[in-house]
Design a protein around this motif. Structure first.
Motif, PDB file in Angstrom:
ATOM      1  N   ARG A   1       0.516  -1.616   0.124  1.00  0.00           N
ATOM      2  CA  ARG A   1      -0.096   0.054   0.504  1.00  0.00           C
ATOM      3  C   ARG A   1       0.421   1.027   0.051  1.00  0.00           C
ATOM      4  N   PRO A   2       0.360   1.981  -1.180  1.00  0.00           N
ATOM      5  CA  PRO A   2       1.075   3.534  -0.833  1.00  0.00           C
ATOM      6  C   PRO A   2       0.668   4.060   0.538  1.00  0.00           C
ATOM      7  N   THR A   3       1.752   4.728   1.133  1.00  0.00           N
ATOM      8  CA  THR A   3       1.922   5.996   2.005  1.00  0.00           C
ATOM      9  C   THR A   3       1.966   7.571   2.173  1.00  0.00           C
ATOM     10  N   LEU A   4       1.012   7.902   2.749  1.00  0.00           N
ATOM     11  CA  LEU A   4       1.735   9.106   3.029  1.00  0.00           C
ATOM     12  C   LEU A   4       1.776   9.164   4.103  1.00  0.00           C
ATOM     13  N   PHE A   5       3.209  10.438   4.655  1.00  0.00           N
ATOM     14  CA  PHE A   5       2.848  10.764   6.606  1.00  0.00           C
ATOM     15  C   PHE A   5       3.566  12.034   6.341  1.00  0.00           C
ATOM     16  N   LEU A   6       3.428  12.656   7.330  1.00  0.00           N
ATOM     17  CA  LEU A   6       3.413  14.208   7.052  1.00  0.00           C
ATOM     18  C   LEU A   6       3.654  14.643   7.956  1.00  0.00           C
ATOM     19  N   GLY A   7       4.643  13.468   9.277  1.00  0.00           N
ATOM     20  CA  GLY A   7       5.458  14.037  10.087  1.00  0.00           C
ATOM     21  C   GLY A   7       6.495  12.798  10.766  1.00  0.00           C
ATOM     22  N   SER A   8       6.334  13.341  12.431  1.00  0.00           N
ATOM     23  CA  SER A   8       6.752  11.436  12.559  1.00  0.00           C
ATOM     24  C   SER A   8       6.614  12.302  14.946  1.00  0.00           C
ATOM     25  N   ARG A   9       6.574  10.753  15.020  1.00  0.00           N
ATOM     26  CA  ARG A   9       6.849  11.303  16.649  1.00  0.00           C
ATOM     27  C   ARG A   9       8.086  11.676  16.689  1.00  0.00           C
ATOM     28  N   GLY A  10       7.778  12.415  17.995  1.00  0.00           N
ATOM     29  CA  GLY A  10       9.095  12.292  19.100  1.00  0.00           C
ATOM     30  C   GLY A  10       9.648  11.454  19.498  1.00  0.00           C
ATOM     31  N   ALA A  11      11.506  11.736  19.563  1.00  0.00           N
ATOM     32  CA  ALA A  11      11.782  10.384  20.982  1.00  0.00           C
ATOM     33  C   ALA A  11      12.715  11.053  21.538  1.00  0.00           C
ATOM     34  N   TYR A  12      12.926  10.721  23.202  1.00  0.00           N
ATOM     35  CA  TYR A  12      13.045  11.479  24.290  1.00  0.00           C
ATOM     36  C   TYR A  12      13.775   9.951  25.236  1.00  0.00           C
ATOM     37  N   ASN A  13      15.139   9.686  25.641  1.00  0.00           N
ATOM     38  CA  ASN A  13      15.510   8.961  26.133  1.00  0.00           C
ATOM     39  C   ASN A  13      15.912   9.498  27.464  1.00  0.00           C
TER      40      ASN A  13
ATOM     41  N   VAL B   1      16.894  15.944  20.931  1.00  0.00           N
ATOM     42  CA  VAL B   1      16.165  15.231  20.562  1.00  0.00           C
ATOM     43  C   VAL B   1      15.149  15.205  19.299  1.00  0.00           C
ATOM     44  N   PHE B   2      14.291  14.564  19.122  1.00  0.00           N
ATOM     45  CA  PHE B   2      13.664  14.139  17.749  1.00  0.00           C
ATOM     46  C   PHE B   2      12.446  15.259  17.467  1.00  0.00           C
ATOM     47  N   GLN B   3      11.506  15.500  17.616  1.00  0.00           N
ATOM     48  CA  GLN B   3      10.563  16.965  18.233  1.00  0.00           C
ATOM     49  C   GLN B   3       9.079  15.538  17.467  1.00  0.00           C
ATOM     50  N   ALA B   4       8.906  15.473  18.178  1.00  0.00           N
ATOM     51  CA  ALA B   4       7.539  15.373  17.315  1.00  0.00           C
ATOM     52  C   ALA B   4       6.623  16.566  16.383  1.00  0.00           C
ATOM     53  N   THR B   5       6.213  16.145  15.100  1.00  0.00           N
ATOM     54  CA  THR B   5       5.883  16.968  13.722  1.00  0.00           C
ATOM     55  C   THR B   5       4.760  16.121  13.202  1.00  0.00           C
ATOM     56  N   ARG B   6       3.765  17.048  12.619  1.00  0.00           N
ATOM     57  CA  ARG B   6       2.610  16.197  12.168  1.00  0.00           C
ATOM     58  C   ARG B   6       2.342  17.578  11.226  1.00  0.00           C
ATOM     59  N   LEU B   7       2.204  17.742   9.905  1.00  0.00           N
ATOM     60  CA  LEU B   7       0.840  18.553   9.572  1.00  0.00           C
ATOM     61  C   LEU B   7      -0.253  18.073   9.437  1.00  0.00           C
ATOM     62  N   PRO B   8      -0.857  19.186   9.498  1.00  0.00           N
ATOM     63  CA  PRO B   8      -2.800  19.275   9.911  1.00  0.00           C
ATOM     64  C   PRO B   8      -2.961  18.310   8.152  1.00  0.00           C
ATOM     65  N   VAL B   9      -3.749  17.855   9.027  1.00  0.00           N
ATOM     66  CA  VAL B   9      -4.518  16.407   7.837  1.00  0.00           C
ATOM     67  C   VAL B   9      -5.056  17.376   6.622  1.00  0.00           C
ATOM     68  N   GLU B  10      -6.018  18.644   6.946  1.00  0.00           N
ATOM     69  CA  GLU B  10      -6.473  19.827   6.230  1.00  0.00           C
ATOM     70  C   GLU B  10      -6.019  20.573   5.267  1.00  0.00           C
TER      71      GLU B  10
ATOM     72  N   SER C   1      10.886   8.037  14.354  1.00  0.00           N
ATOM     73  CA  SER C   1      11.020  10.002  14.527  1.00  0.00           C
ATOM     74  C   SER C   1      12.323   9.987  13.460  1.00  0.00           C
ATOM     75  N   LEU C   2      11.754  10.885  13.067  1.00  0.00           N
ATOM     76  CA  LEU C   2      12.569  11.785  11.431  1.00  0.00           C
ATOM     77  C   LEU C   2      13.303  13.052  12.372  1.00  0.00           C
ATOM     78  N   PRO C   3      14.474  13.340  11.744  1.00  0.00           N
ATOM     79  CA  PRO C   3      14.413  15.163  11.983  1.00  0.00           C
ATOM     80  C   PRO C   3      13.693  16.068  11.188  1.00  0.00           C
ATOM     81  N   ASN C   4      12.437  15.487  10.942  1.00  0.00           N
ATOM     82  CA  ASN C   4      11.463  16.283  10.110  1.00  0.00           C
ATOM     83  C   ASN C   4      11.507  17.679  11.080  1.00  0.00           C
ATOM     84  N   ASP C   5      11.088  17.902  12.146  1.00  0.00           N
ATOM     85  CA  ASP C   5      11.223  19.213  12.907  1.00  0.00           C
ATOM     86  C   ASP C   5      12.180  20.393  12.442  1.00  0.00           C
TER      87      ASP C   5
END
Length: 475
Positions: free
Chosen positions: A200-212, A371-380, A408-412
């Motif tokens: 299934r082709p996929t589109l994602f708009l950001g990533s979860r962040g990660a803090y260890n 820290v890789f921050q959480a990012t998300r382009l609004p789905v709208e 997580s990605l360095p999307n921030d």
């Protein structure tokens, strides 16, 4: 030329073997950013492979920059400009040319990290999935659209390649701040990470962040006999286990309110309604009774926070003594979505431990990397509907829309520092074995990916100016 003709050119590049030959060249160059002394090899990938590749695509003379931290791999910026028209969209394409270590001794017989071996639908080699195969695919699709449009794309392109992503993208954020003018664009279109599944082709708009972060308890010097002193001396392993149990319960639900996310937005919940996770034949069986109650599996991994115990040590697990150990240590990780107060994580964990009777436990960040921050382009956002329609038109399949990747990605660096809407179109799949032996990409997904990216680039020229106007009107 038509859109269909551009896609046909892209798939012909696959069918003729031209794309495979190009990728063989990239994979044959070891670029292990996690190994010491690799500066020359990392630079060589940019000088000897990327620069000639983008030169034939009409990019202006690329520039290679040292890493701002003075230690890790360099960056490349290249630009293909068609005009100064303010209504002409500019897309930023990103990729990373570095890989994890090759570990050739761990690969199955007949395979190795620095040579592509084709076995049926699988193309084996280090970097095929992460990330050479993905950014080379995007550039190859762009080349075919340029040819189909007889040299005129209808939009501007900027390219950023980094050579340290597998080491945590050191220097990327300060580099983006320093080069903000050079990287100024209207949208990021990039590829990394896996599709939802291989089909299934996929589109994602950001990533979860990660803090260890680490929890540690050091009570005394040396172990003491458990028969003579058990029941008299506080056991740090028991205390630390109890502290962790006060933070996350026996089914994996987070108990620290400050570590929980805000409610799931309705648009995110709607986007995840048809997402099924864990259905790939190679995926582990999902524990249906694990995680936050009341959420679907997709919501748990794409729309919620998770607190994981990555490591726990007390005493000598490989040779336990009949003794009360003197200390214990655990490494925990919070994967978090947009809206989580990650900046105050250490302070909030400290307050929780104190309130629950564990003032003796120390809490500190686990590593110095950003820290890789959480990012998300609004789905709208108008870019999202456009991308989904384009992907479906090229593939004939309804794409999966993930508001953010579970990892997580360095999307921030792009969404927060450069202020870009971010569209990620992955060409890998969950069982690609990235970071391990026998890494591979699927030939079928690669061919489909070339078609998808050719369609996206064609459609960007057609619809890009209108999307810019619509976004400006919404602002």
């Amino acid at each position: 030329m038509t859109r269909d003709a551009a896609i046909a050119r892209a798939t012909e590049a696959f069918d003729s073997g031209a794309f495979l030959a190009l990728l063989r060249e990239a994979v044959a160059m070891p670029t292990e950013s996690q190994a010491p002394g690799q500066e020359a090899a990392l630079r060589a990938y940019l000088d000897a492979f990327i620069v000639p590749l983008v030169a034939r695509l009409g990019f202006e003379t690329p520039k290679i920059f040292p890493n701002p931290d003075g230690v890790h791999g360099p960056f490349l910026i290249a630009e293909r400009r068609e005009g100064a028209d303010l209504d002409l969209p500019t897309v930023l394409i990103y990729g990373h040319g570095d890989t994890v270590r090759g570990y050739p001794e761990q690969w199955r017989e007949g395979l190795g990290p620095w040579e592509i071996v084709v076995e049926g639908d699988r193309w084996y080699g280090r970097g095929t999935a992460d990330n050479k195969g993905q950014h080379v695919l995007n550039l190859a699709a762009l080349e075919q659209v340029i040819a189909a449009r007889e040299g005129h794309l209808g939009f501007n392109v900027k390219l950023l390649i980094e050579m340290g992503e597998e080491s945590g993208s050191p220097g990327l954020r300060p580099f983006c701040r320093e080069q903000a003018d050079s990287l100024r664009s209207d949208v990021l279109i990039a590829s990394d990470g896996p599709r939802l599944n291989g089909e299934r082709p996929t589109l994602f708009l950001g990533s979860r962040g990660a803090y260890n972060f680490e929890l540690s308890l050091n009570l005394r010097e040396g172990p003491h006999h458990s028969g003579n002193w058990g029941g008299l001396l506080r056991n740090p392993g028991t205390v630390l286990a109890s502290a962790i149990a006060s933070m996350v319960d026996a089914r994996g639900s987070i108990l620290v309110e400050a570590l929980r996310p805000p409610p799931i937005p309705e648009g995110v919940r709607a986007a995840l309604a048809d997402i099924r996770v864990g259905e790939d034949p190679t995926a582990p069986k999902i524990d249906s009774d694990w995680g936050e109650p009341g959420l679907t599996p997709a919501e748990r991994v794409f729309a919620w926070n998770t607190l994981e115990v990555l490591a726990f040590k007390t005493g000598d697990p490989d040779g336990p003594l009949n003794a009360v150990p003197p200390h214990a240590k655990a490494t925990l990780q919070l994967r978090f979505v947009v809206g989580t107060d990650w900046q105050n994580l250490i302070r909030n964990v400290r307050a929780h431990l104190d309130a629950h009777g564990f003032p003796m436990i120390e809490v500190r960040p686990a590593r110095a990397a950003e820290v890789f921050q959480a990012t998300r382009l609004p789905v709208e956002d108008p870019w999202v509907e456009w991308a989904l329609q384009s992907i479906e038109a090229s593939s004939g399949k309804k794409p999966a829309l993930l508001p953010n990747l579970g990892g997580s990605l360095p999307n921030d660096a792009f969404s927060e520092i450069l202020g870009l809407p971010t569209l990620w179109v992955p060409h890998s799949y969950p069982a690609c074995r990235q970071h391990g032996p026998d890494e591979h990409m699927l030939a079928s997904g690669t061919r489909e990916g070339l078609a998808i990216m050719a369609g996206l680039f064609w459609d960007l020229a057609e619809a890009g100016p209108d999307i810019l106007r619509r976004r400006k009107a919404r602002a």
